[in-house]
Write a protein that holds these residues in place. Structure first.
Motif, PDB file in Angstrom:
ATOM      1  N   ALA A  68       0.830  -1.208   0.000  1.00 24.75           N
ATOM      2  CA  ALA A  68       0.000   0.000   0.000  1.00 24.75           C
ATOM      3  C   ALA A  68       0.863   1.256   0.000  1.00 24.75           C
ATOM      4  N   LEU A  69       1.899   1.257   0.822  1.00 24.45           N
ATOM      5  CA  LEU A  69       2.767   2.439   0.890  1.00 24.45           C
ATOM      6  C   LEU A  69       3.507   2.651  -0.425  1.00 24.45           C
ATOM      7  N   HIS A  70       3.941   1.568  -1.051  1.00 24.69           N
ATOM      8  CA  HIS A  70       4.689   1.683  -2.308  1.00 24.69           C
ATOM      9  C   HIS A  70       3.846   2.347  -3.394  1.00 24.69           C
ATOM     10  N   ALA A  71       2.574   2.016  -3.446  1.00 25.27           N
ATOM     11  CA  ALA A  71       1.692   2.629  -4.452  1.00 25.27           C
ATOM     12  C   ALA A  71       1.631   4.143  -4.260  1.00 25.27           C
ATOM     13  N   HIS A  72       1.523   4.574  -3.003  1.00 27.53           N
ATOM     14  CA  HIS A  72       1.482   6.013  -2.734  1.00 27.53           C
ATOM     15  C   HIS A  72       2.829   6.677  -2.993  1.00 27.53           C
ATOM     16  N   CYS A  73       3.917   5.972  -2.708  1.00 25.41           N
ATOM     17  CA  CYS A  73       5.246   6.529  -2.958  1.00 25.41           C
ATOM     18  C   CYS A  73       5.463   6.754  -4.450  1.00 25.41           C
ATOM     19  N   ARG A  74       5.013   5.801  -5.262  1.00 26.74           N
ATOM     20  CA  ARG A  74       5.148   5.953  -6.712  1.00 26.74           C
ATOM     21  C   ARG A  74       4.356   7.169  -7.203  1.00 26.74           C
ATOM     22  N   ALA A  75       3.148   7.351  -6.673  1.00 30.04           N
ATOM     23  CA  ALA A  75       2.334   8.506  -7.060  1.00 30.04           C
ATOM     24  C   ALA A  75       2.991   9.809  -6.620  1.00 30.04           C
ATOM     25  N   MET A  76       3.579   9.797  -5.416  1.00 24.37           N
ATOM     26  CA  MET A  76       4.250  10.983  -4.901  1.00 24.37           C
ATOM     27  C   MET A  76       5.426  11.379  -5.783  1.00 24.37           C
ATOM     28  N   ILE A  77       6.217  10.397  -6.186  1.00 26.06           N
ATOM     29  CA  ILE A  77       7.379  10.670  -7.023  1.00 26.06           C
ATOM     30  C   ILE A  77       6.947  11.159  -8.403  1.00 26.06           C
ATOM     31  N   ALA A  78       5.897  10.544  -8.959  1.00 28.23           N
ATOM     32  CA  ALA A  78       5.404  10.964 -10.278  1.00 28.23           C
ATOM     33  C   ALA A  78       4.931  12.411 -10.245  1.00 28.23           C
ATOM     34  N   GLU A  79       4.207  12.792  -9.181  1.00 29.45           N
ATOM     35  CA  GLU A  79       3.719  14.167  -9.081  1.00 29.45           C
ATOM     36  C   GLU A  79       4.876  15.142  -8.879  1.00 29.45           C
ATOM     37  N   ALA A  80       5.885  14.733  -8.112  1.00 27.74           N
ATOM     38  CA  ALA A  80       7.044  15.599  -7.900  1.00 27.74           C
ATOM     39  C   ALA A  80       7.784  15.840  -9.224  1.00 27.74           C
ATOM     40  N   LEU A  81       7.947  14.777 -10.012  1.00 29.88           N
ATOM     41  CA  LEU A  81       8.609  14.922 -11.311  1.00 29.88           C
ATOM     42  C   LEU A  81       7.790  15.800 -12.250  1.00 29.88           C
ATOM     43  N   ALA A  82       6.458  15.635 -12.210  1.00 29.99           N
ATOM     44  CA  ALA A  82       5.590  16.458 -13.049  1.00 29.99           C
ATOM     45  C   ALA A  82       5.677  17.925 -12.645  1.00 29.99           C
ATOM     46  N   GLY A  83       5.730  18.180 -11.333  1.00 27.24           N
ATOM     47  CA  GLY A  83       5.868  19.547 -10.856  1.00 27.24           C
ATOM     48  C   GLY A  83       7.186  20.165 -11.288  1.00 27.24           C
ATOM     49  N   GLU A  84       8.266  19.390 -11.192  1.00 26.88           N
ATOM     50  CA  GLU A  84       9.569  19.883 -11.639  1.00 26.88           C
ATOM     51  C   GLU A  84       9.553  20.201 -13.128  1.00 26.88           C
ATOM     52  N   GLU A  85       8.930  19.315 -13.907  1.00 25.92           N
ATOM     53  CA  GLU A  85       8.838  19.540 -15.349  1.00 25.92           C
ATOM     54  C   GLU A  85       8.041  20.800 -15.652  1.00 25.92           C
ATOM     55  N   ALA A  86       6.938  21.002 -14.922  1.00 29.88           N
ATOM     56  CA  ALA A  86       6.100  22.185 -15.153  1.00 29.88           C
ATOM     57  C   ALA A  86       6.878  23.467 -14.893  1.00 29.88           C
ATOM     58  N   VAL A  87       7.662  23.483 -13.811  1.00 30.98           N
ATOM     59  CA  VAL A  87       8.453  24.672 -13.489  1.00 30.98           C
ATOM     60  C   VAL A  87       9.530  24.901 -14.537  1.00 30.98           C
ATOM     61  N   ARG A  88      10.208  23.821 -14.938  1.00 29.88           N
ATOM     62  CA  ARG A  88      11.268  23.968 -15.940  1.00 29.88           C
ATOM     63  C   ARG A  88      10.703  24.459 -17.268  1.00 29.88           C
ATOM     64  N   ARG A  89       9.555  23.921 -17.663  1.00 28.87           N
ATOM     65  CA  ARG A  89       8.949  24.357 -18.925  1.00 28.87           C
ATOM     66  C   ARG A  89       8.487  25.805 -18.836  1.00 28.87           C
ATOM     67  N   ARG A  90       7.966  26.195 -17.676  1.00 27.20           N
ATOM     68  CA  ARG A  90       7.501  27.567 -17.520  1.00 27.20           C
ATOM     69  C   ARG A  90       8.675  28.542 -17.579  1.00 27.20           C
ATOM     70  N   SER A  91       9.817  28.125 -17.037  1.00 27.48           N
ATOM     71  CA  SER A  91      10.971  29.011 -17.019  1.00 27.48           C
ATOM     72  C   SER A  91      11.716  29.008 -18.350  1.00 27.48           C
ATOM     73  N   ALA A  92      11.430  28.035 -19.209  1.00 26.46           N
ATOM     74  CA  ALA A  92      12.096  27.988 -20.511  1.00 26.46           C
ATOM     75  C   ALA A  92      11.550  29.073 -21.422  1.00 26.46           C
ATOM     76  N   GLU A  93      12.360  29.537 -22.346  1.00 28.37           N
ATOM     77  CA  GLU A  93      11.927  30.586 -23.267  1.00 28.37           C
ATOM     78  C   GLU A  93      10.927  30.023 -24.270  1.00 28.37           C
ATOM     79  N   PRO A  94       9.747  30.647 -24.413  1.00 26.75           N
ATOM     80  CA  PRO A  94       8.771  30.155 -25.390  1.00 26.75           C
ATOM     81  C   PRO A  94       9.328  30.220 -26.807  1.00 26.75           C
ATOM     82  N   THR A  95       9.186  29.133 -27.529  1.00 28.79           N
ATOM     83  CA  THR A  95       9.665  29.076 -28.899  1.00 28.79           C
ATOM     84  C   THR A  95       8.867  28.031 -29.662  1.00 28.79           C
TER      85      THR A  95
END
Length: 305
Positions: A68-95
């Protein structure tokens, strides 16, 4: 909101042990010692008060609690990676290229003034704009953004729909026409046969729908003198004294200021007027697409109010 009682790093380490099928492999990937990793998982089990792993010299397996904990840990990591990607894309120059579909009237009257400013602000973004009122299959046609009225049928339930702005709609007519017909001070006084309605010619029946200041709604089936889904056509007919037109007021700003068109029943709105922007997904949105969506959200409302 209650703080997390366990170290989130321990949850990440726990997930890595499972993903790499053991402490040795996980320690090598993470660049830490096997004993350090084992100690952190033991501390995690102690904090939670339950065993997460069954360990033998040859095998490592999850307990029910560990599963049960592993399932939540996987979701937590996926959301953290998605958040990092969102910030990086937002900070990238639009092109790059952004393909968008927008209503004809909005493109003709408003966006023709806004889009040059957008292109000056983002010189590396290229635009392909379709001025159309038709339904668009964003995925099939490779369209990034669609702007539509909220009363329109949504192109697909899989799309993300975000409020964009509200355009004021009203009834307008020329002073010459109003001088001939006399004062119109209530909806029942509107001459149904002289109405110029924004509607598709394929609609089975034309309906005049008026929304009052307090949200009350009046709807009448009418036989209009003219129906069209082209704003310019309706406005020209109103200017020529052909009747009372249902129009977005942003399309008549200059005519109202000059007095060549007058607002009829100003306390009643002819349409809801809310606009939305549709796109396939928020996650992984390209910076150029995000830039256009944010630009429209900021710049459209002052022009439509």
């Amino acid at each position: 909101m209650n703080p997390v009682s366990v170290d989130l790093n321990d949850l990440y380490l726990f997930a890595q042990v499972i993903e790499h099928h053991g402490f040795t492999a996980a320690a090598e990937v993470l660049g830490v010692s096997k004993s350090h990793l084992s100690r952190r998982i033991t501390d995690l089990e102690a904090q939670l008060g339950i065993r997460l792993l069954q360990r033998t010299s040859r095998r490592l397996s999850l307990t029910d609690a560990g599963e049960a904990l592993h399932a939540h840990c996987r979701a937590m990591i996926a959301e953290a990676l998605a958040g990092e990607e969102a910030v990086r894309r937002r900070s990238a120059e639009p092109t790059g290229l952004v393909r968008a579909s927008m209503p004809v009237a909005l493109t003709d009257v408003v966006l023709s003034r806004l889009l040059p400013r957008f292109m000056l602000r983002y010189p590396k973004v290229r635009l392909a704009i379709e001025a159309s009122n038709r339904q668009v299959d964003l995925v099939e046609e490779h369209v990034d953004v669609v702007v539509r009225g909220l009363s329109a049928e949504m192109e697909s339930s899989s799309l993300v729909q975000a409020p964009l702005a509200t355009a004021r709609w009203g009834l307008v007519a020329s002073p010459v026409y109003l001088a001939q017909t006399g004062a119109i001070d209530e909806p029942d006084a509107l001459p149904g046969g002289d109405l110029l309605i924004y509607a598709s010619m394929n609609e089975p029946a034309a309906t005049l729908r008026l929304i009052g200041a307090h949200g009350d709604v009046i709807a009448r089936t009418i036989q209009p003198r003219l129906r069209s889904d082209n704003i310019a056509t309706l406005k020209e007919a109103a200017l020529a004294g052909m009747g009372i037109a249902s129009l977005p007021l942003y399309a008549c700003t200059h005519e109202i200021e000059k007095g060549t068109l007058c607002v009829v029943l100003p306390e009643w709105r002819a349409r809801d007027g809310r606009l939305a922007v549709l796109f396939p997904t928020r996650r992984g949105m390209m910076p150029a697409v995000r830039a256009l969506v944010d630009f429209l959200k900021d710049e459209l409302p002052p022009l439509l109010g």
